[in-house]
Design a protein around this motif. Structure first.
Motif, mmCIF file in Angstrom:
data_model
loop_
_atom_site.group_PDB
_atom_site.id
_atom_site.type_symbol
_atom_site.label_atom_id
_atom_site.label_comp_id
_atom_site.label_asym_id
_atom_site.label_seq_id
_atom_site.Cartn_x
_atom_site.Cartn_y
_atom_site.Cartn_z
ATOM 1 N N THR A 157 79.008 55.772 29.968
ATOM 2 C CA THR A 157 79.942 56.910 29.927
ATOM 3 C C THR A 157 81.390 56.460 29.688
ATOM 4 O O THR A 157 81.757 55.327 30.020
ATOM 5 C CB THR A 157 79.870 57.714 31.252
ATOM 6 O OG1 THR A 157 80.141 56.824 32.341
ATOM 7 C CG2 THR A 157 78.513 58.340 31.441
ATOM 8 N N TRP A 159 85.800 57.192 29.976
ATOM 9 C CA TRP A 159 86.701 57.420 31.102
ATOM 10 C C TRP A 159 87.310 58.823 31.118
ATOM 11 O O TRP A 159 87.922 59.219 32.099
ATOM 12 C CB TRP A 159 87.857 56.400 31.089
ATOM 13 C CG TRP A 159 88.551 56.308 29.750
ATOM 14 C CD1 TRP A 159 88.307 55.378 28.784
ATOM 15 C CD2 TRP A 159 89.557 57.173 29.225
ATOM 16 N NE1 TRP A 159 89.093 55.631 27.680
ATOM 17 C CE2 TRP A 159 89.879 56.726 27.936
ATOM 18 C CE3 TRP A 159 90.234 58.302 29.732
ATOM 19 C CZ2 TRP A 159 90.826 57.353 27.123
ATOM 20 C CZ3 TRP A 159 91.171 58.926 28.935
ATOM 21 C CH2 TRP A 159 91.457 58.448 27.642
ATOM 22 N N ARG A 168 76.125 65.265 32.740
ATOM 23 C CA ARG A 168 75.494 65.796 31.528
ATOM 24 C C ARG A 168 74.327 64.890 31.097
ATOM 25 O O ARG A 168 73.336 65.354 30.566
ATOM 26 C CB ARG A 168 76.624 65.878 30.502
ATOM 27 C CG ARG A 168 76.309 66.141 29.113
ATOM 28 C CD ARG A 168 77.581 66.591 28.414
ATOM 29 N NE ARG A 168 78.077 65.580 27.503
ATOM 30 C CZ ARG A 168 78.994 65.821 26.565
ATOM 31 N NH1 ARG A 168 79.539 67.017 26.457
ATOM 32 N NH2 ARG A 168 79.386 64.880 25.765
ATOM 33 N N LYS A 183 76.209 52.957 33.510
ATOM 34 C CA LYS A 183 77.379 52.077 33.449
ATOM 35 C C LYS A 183 78.593 52.968 33.219
ATOM 36 O O LYS A 183 78.832 53.437 32.114
ATOM 37 C CB LYS A 183 77.278 51.054 32.314
ATOM 38 C CG LYS A 183 78.303 49.937 32.522
ATOM 39 C CD LYS A 183 78.883 49.372 31.252
ATOM 40 C CE LYS A 183 79.962 50.194 30.637
ATOM 41 N NZ LYS A 183 81.194 50.391 31.440
ATOM 42 N N SER A 238 83.475 55.705 21.877
ATOM 43 C CA SER A 238 84.029 55.619 20.519
ATOM 44 C C SER A 238 82.936 55.319 19.491
ATOM 45 O O SER A 238 81.912 54.718 19.810
ATOM 46 C CB SER A 238 85.074 54.505 20.480
ATOM 47 O OG SER A 238 84.468 53.278 20.811
ATOM 48 N N LEU A 260 79.880 60.496 20.001
ATOM 49 C CA LEU A 260 80.926 59.563 19.574
ATOM 50 C C LEU A 260 82.254 60.274 19.294
ATOM 51 O O LEU A 260 82.478 61.384 19.717
ATOM 52 C CB LEU A 260 80.413 58.790 18.360
ATOM 53 C CG LEU A 260 79.029 58.126 18.576
ATOM 54 C CD1 LEU A 260 78.560 57.410 17.330
ATOM 55 C CD2 LEU A 260 79.050 57.182 19.768
ATOM 56 N N CYS A 293 87.270 64.236 23.168
ATOM 57 C CA CYS A 293 86.652 64.101 21.844
ATOM 58 C C CYS A 293 86.713 65.430 21.114
ATOM 59 O O CYS A 293 86.661 65.473 19.894
ATOM 60 C CB CYS A 293 85.208 63.646 22.002
ATOM 61 S SG CYS A 293 84.294 64.725 23.115
ATOM 62 N N GLU A 390 91.641 59.524 15.431
ATOM 63 C CA GLU A 390 91.605 60.273 16.688
ATOM 64 C C GLU A 390 92.884 59.935 17.472
ATOM 65 O O GLU A 390 93.128 58.764 17.774
ATOM 66 C CB GLU A 390 90.359 59.826 17.450
ATOM 67 C CG GLU A 390 89.871 60.808 18.451
ATOM 68 C CD GLU A 390 88.555 60.359 19.093
ATOM 69 O OE1 GLU A 390 88.207 59.169 19.063
ATOM 70 O OE2 GLU A 390 87.886 61.230 19.660
HETATM 71 P P1 NAD Z 1 84.764 53.257 24.482
HETATM 72 O O1 NAD Z 1 83.828 53.305 23.317
HETATM 73 O O2 NAD Z 1 85.807 52.227 24.500
HETATM 74 O O3 NAD Z 1 83.956 53.074 25.837
HETATM 75 C C1 NAD Z 1 82.906 53.953 26.213
HETATM 76 C C2 NAD Z 1 82.020 53.238 27.206
HETATM 77 O O4 NAD Z 1 81.383 52.150 26.538
HETATM 78 C C3 NAD Z 1 82.752 52.628 28.401
HETATM 79 O O5 NAD Z 1 81.933 52.727 29.536
HETATM 80 C C4 NAD Z 1 82.916 51.172 27.978
HETATM 81 O O6 NAD Z 1 83.034 50.289 29.066
HETATM 82 C C5 NAD Z 1 81.595 50.955 27.258
HETATM 83 N N1 NAD Z 1 81.584 49.841 26.315
HETATM 84 C C6 NAD Z 1 82.598 49.341 25.584
HETATM 85 N N2 NAD Z 1 82.169 48.292 24.846
HETATM 86 C C7 NAD Z 1 80.847 48.156 25.120
HETATM 87 C C8 NAD Z 1 79.842 47.253 24.665
HETATM 88 N N3 NAD Z 1 80.092 46.295 23.783
HETATM 89 N N4 NAD Z 1 78.586 47.369 25.169
HETATM 90 C C9 NAD Z 1 78.303 48.342 26.061
HETATM 91 N N5 NAD Z 1 79.208 49.231 26.520
HETATM 92 C C10 NAD Z 1 80.467 49.129 26.043
HETATM 93 O O7 NAD Z 1 85.359 54.725 24.598
HETATM 94 P P2 NAD Z 1 86.405 55.268 25.673
HETATM 95 O O8 NAD Z 1 87.754 54.769 25.309
HETATM 96 O O9 NAD Z 1 85.904 55.062 27.058
HETATM 97 O O10 NAD Z 1 86.315 56.831 25.403
HETATM 98 C C11 NAD Z 1 87.001 57.446 24.383
HETATM 99 C C12 NAD Z 1 86.102 57.699 23.191
HETATM 100 O O11 NAD Z 1 84.951 58.435 23.624
HETATM 101 C C13 NAD Z 1 86.756 58.569 22.145
HETATM 102 O O12 NAD Z 1 86.442 58.075 20.867
HETATM 103 C C14 NAD Z 1 86.096 59.935 22.351
HETATM 104 O O13 NAD Z 1 86.085 60.743 21.210
HETATM 105 C C15 NAD Z 1 84.735 59.543 22.765
HETATM 106 N N6 NAD Z 1 84.105 60.628 23.503
HETATM 107 C C16 NAD Z 1 83.117 61.310 22.890
HETATM 108 C C17 NAD Z 1 82.534 62.367 23.554
HETATM 109 C C18 NAD Z 1 81.426 63.137 22.893
HETATM 110 O O14 NAD Z 1 80.734 63.830 23.614
HETATM 111 N N7 NAD Z 1 81.253 63.048 21.588
HETATM 112 C C19 NAD Z 1 82.950 62.719 24.840
HETATM 113 C C20 NAD Z 1 83.986 61.985 25.436
HETATM 114 C C21 NAD Z 1 84.552 60.928 24.751
#
Ligand code: NAD
Length: 488
Positions: A157, A159, A168, A183, A238, A260, A293, A390
């Motif tokens: 998930t 942050w 969800r 995680k 992301s 994403l 997002c 974004e």
């Molecule tokens: P992020 O991709 O940096 O991190 C998301 C999660 O993935 C975190 O728990 C992070 O620790 C983990 N993560 C990072 N690198 C990883 C790896 N190599 N292996 C496994 N896990 C890893 O995203 P963020 O900054 O936490 O959140 C913002 C992004 O999330 C934005 O792009 C936003 O649009 C997206 N988002 C999408 C939705 C949706 O429903 N489409 C909802 C909320 C946020």
């Protein structure tokens, strides 16, 4: 930090949660969780190691058969009990989210209601998992179709919505009969830890839900993705990380759900109800400090109303109160960290260098904390980075268009396709737009449409699968066909 915040933090379990027990990490390491409004550390949390992650998967795999065999009504009642418990503790959950993530308290309360509702929704779905029995077209055989839990699932998930992104996924997995390893995001693990305790108190058996907060996301989840006992990955975050995880999930052909990144267009036609469009724009842009997002990322406004729209939106943005989300009257909290704040300011600076005009805002607010003032940019070139990336902050770039064809082309000119918004009072246009816009969701004369009973998700690089709605539980079920000779 005031006394209530301290008491809440002291009451929290801050370990890894494996097989029904709170423990320290196998390495003994802990990491700090900071308040983005002050930059100060709130508490520390056990930093799960790859060994802890494997122990969590061991527990999930061991609990899978018994959980799948648990009566759907029992699974549903546990979810329902947890819904009631979270609702009763709205103030605790809201405060925790505000201090670890930054959103203002009224918004955090809104997320508690939204996040808890996934548990109620899926408590009702747990008892409606149906298969079918059918005669083959030639009459010679019978088809039996079963819906079975996919199996142990890894839920990762982000942050920005610390409660709702967990409920969800976990709500659907629990309802379907799957066990799981969650995680949470490193920046906001505390809400997930409180949610975990609520699930335990609601009667969830040991091993069904395991939690591994960690600072080493890739190193910790990589071994799980490579383990054939894991059957499912559900990720929200992301697109960049999602693509990497899809690659890691490929060798085991894991079921995947990917929520994403987005780059939502917000279309305002000259025939729109402008009062409604302004209200919708405020909600779609400033909800969650723009860190959603679903946040409107690009405003396309028809030339006839572009000046008035910019002026009125800027007036409303300028009236917003920026500050720590716990304070009365605050509308817009801090961004999550320094890097995010600097990125937002970089996008604004770049747009201005390309000819955009700052109508209001355009600058960081002095710290401590990572505040950015609500900003409206007019005359933004359509290819400015602020409109193609974004933003994840309280910045509204406005681009002018002349025709519907041009607006649709601009809206679709992105690799993303999570959500779009359109304001129009022309009935035919309103019926045409859903067919022309490339996105998984569309707010038609509406600035916020997320609802646990509706299917949330994107097309193109915004993801795969849907969460919530009737579709949400399908992500955790697999279909089995049993062929049977005709009994006649
Ligand atoms: P992020 O991709 O940096 O991190 C998301 C999660 O993935 C975190 O728990 C992070 O620790 C983990 N993560 C990072 N690198 C990883 C790896 N190599 N292996 C496994 N896990 C890893 O995203 P963020 O900054 O936490 O959140 C913002 C992004 O999330 C934005 O792009 C936003 O649009 C997206 N988002 C999408 C939705 C949706 O429903 N489409 C909802 C909320 C946020």
């Amino acid at each position: 930090m005031d006394a209530r915040e301290s008491a809440l933090l002291e009451s929290l379990h801050t370990g890894v949660f494996v097989n029904g027990e709170w423990r320290e990490s196998s390495t003994g390491a802990r990491f700090g969780v900071d308040d983005p409004a002050t930059g100060q550390q709130l508490t520390t949390v056990a930093d799960a190691s790859p060994e802890d992650a494997m122990a969590a998967l061991d527990a999930a795999a061991a609990a899978q058969d018994a959980w799948a065999a648990t009566a759907p009504r029992v699974r549903g009642e546990i979810l329902r009990t947890a819904f009631e418990a979270i609702t009763a503790r709205t103030e605790d959950f809201a405060l925790l989210m505000t201090i670890e993530m930054g959103k203002a308290l009224p918004e955090a309360r809104g997320e508690v209601a939204y996040g808890a509702e996934f548990l109620r929704w899926f408590s009702e779905e747990a008892v409606r998992i149906a298969g079918r029995y059918q005669t083959a077209p030639d009459g010679k055989t019978r088809f039996m179709v079963l819906r079975k839990p996919v199996g142990p699932s890894l839920l990762i998930t982000p942050w920005n919505f610390p409660l709702a992104m967990a409920t969800r996924k976990a709500g659907a997995a629990i309802a379907a009969g799957c066990t799981m390893v969650i995680k949470p995001a490193q920046l906001t693990p505390l809400t997930t830890l409180l949610f975990t305790q609520v699930m335990v108190d609601a009667g969830l058996p040991a091993g069904v839900l395991n939690v591994i907060p960690t600072t080493r996301a890739g190193a910790t989840t990589g071994p799980l993705l490579a383990d054939p006992r894991l059957r499912k990955l559900s990720f929200t975050g992301s697109t960049e990380v999602g693509v990497r995880l899809l690659q890691q999930a490929a060798p085991n052909v894991l079921r995947t759900s990917m929520e994403l990144g987005g780059n939502a267009p917000f279309l305002v036609f000259a025939d729109a109800d402008l009062d409604a469009a302004i209200e919708g724009a405020l909600a779609a842009k400033l909800r969650n400090i723009g860190e959603a997002c679903t946040a409107a990322n690009r405003f396309y406004v028809q030339r006839e109303v572009a000046g008035e729209f910019s002026r009125r939106l800027a007036e409303r943005f300028a009236a917003k109160v920026v500050g720590r989300g716990t304070e009365d009257g605050v509308d817009v909290g801090p961004l999550i960290d320094e890097r995010s704040r600097d990125k937002v300011h970089g996008l604004v600076t770049d747009a201005v260098a390309r000819g955009a005009k700052v109508v209001t805002g355009g600058c960081a607010v002095d710290g401590p904390g990572w505040f950015y003032c609500p900003t409206v940019l007019a005359d933004v070139p359509a290819d400015a980075t602020v409109a193609t990336e974004e933003i994840f902050g309280p910045v509204a770039p406005i681009v002018v268009f002349d025709t519907e064809d041009e607006a649709v082309a601009l809206a679709n000119s992105t690799p993303f396709g999570l959500i779009a918004y359109a304001y129009t009072t022309d009935l035919n246009r309103a019926l045409r737009l859903p067919e022309r816009i490339e996105s998984g969701m569309l707010g038609l004369n509406a600035g916020v449409i997320s609802n646990p009973a509706a299917p949330f998700g994107g097309v193109k690089q915004s993801g795969l699968g849907r969460e919530g709605g009737f579709e949400g539980i399908d992500e955790y079920l697999s279909t089995m066909y049993v062929g049977i000779p005709s009994p006649f």
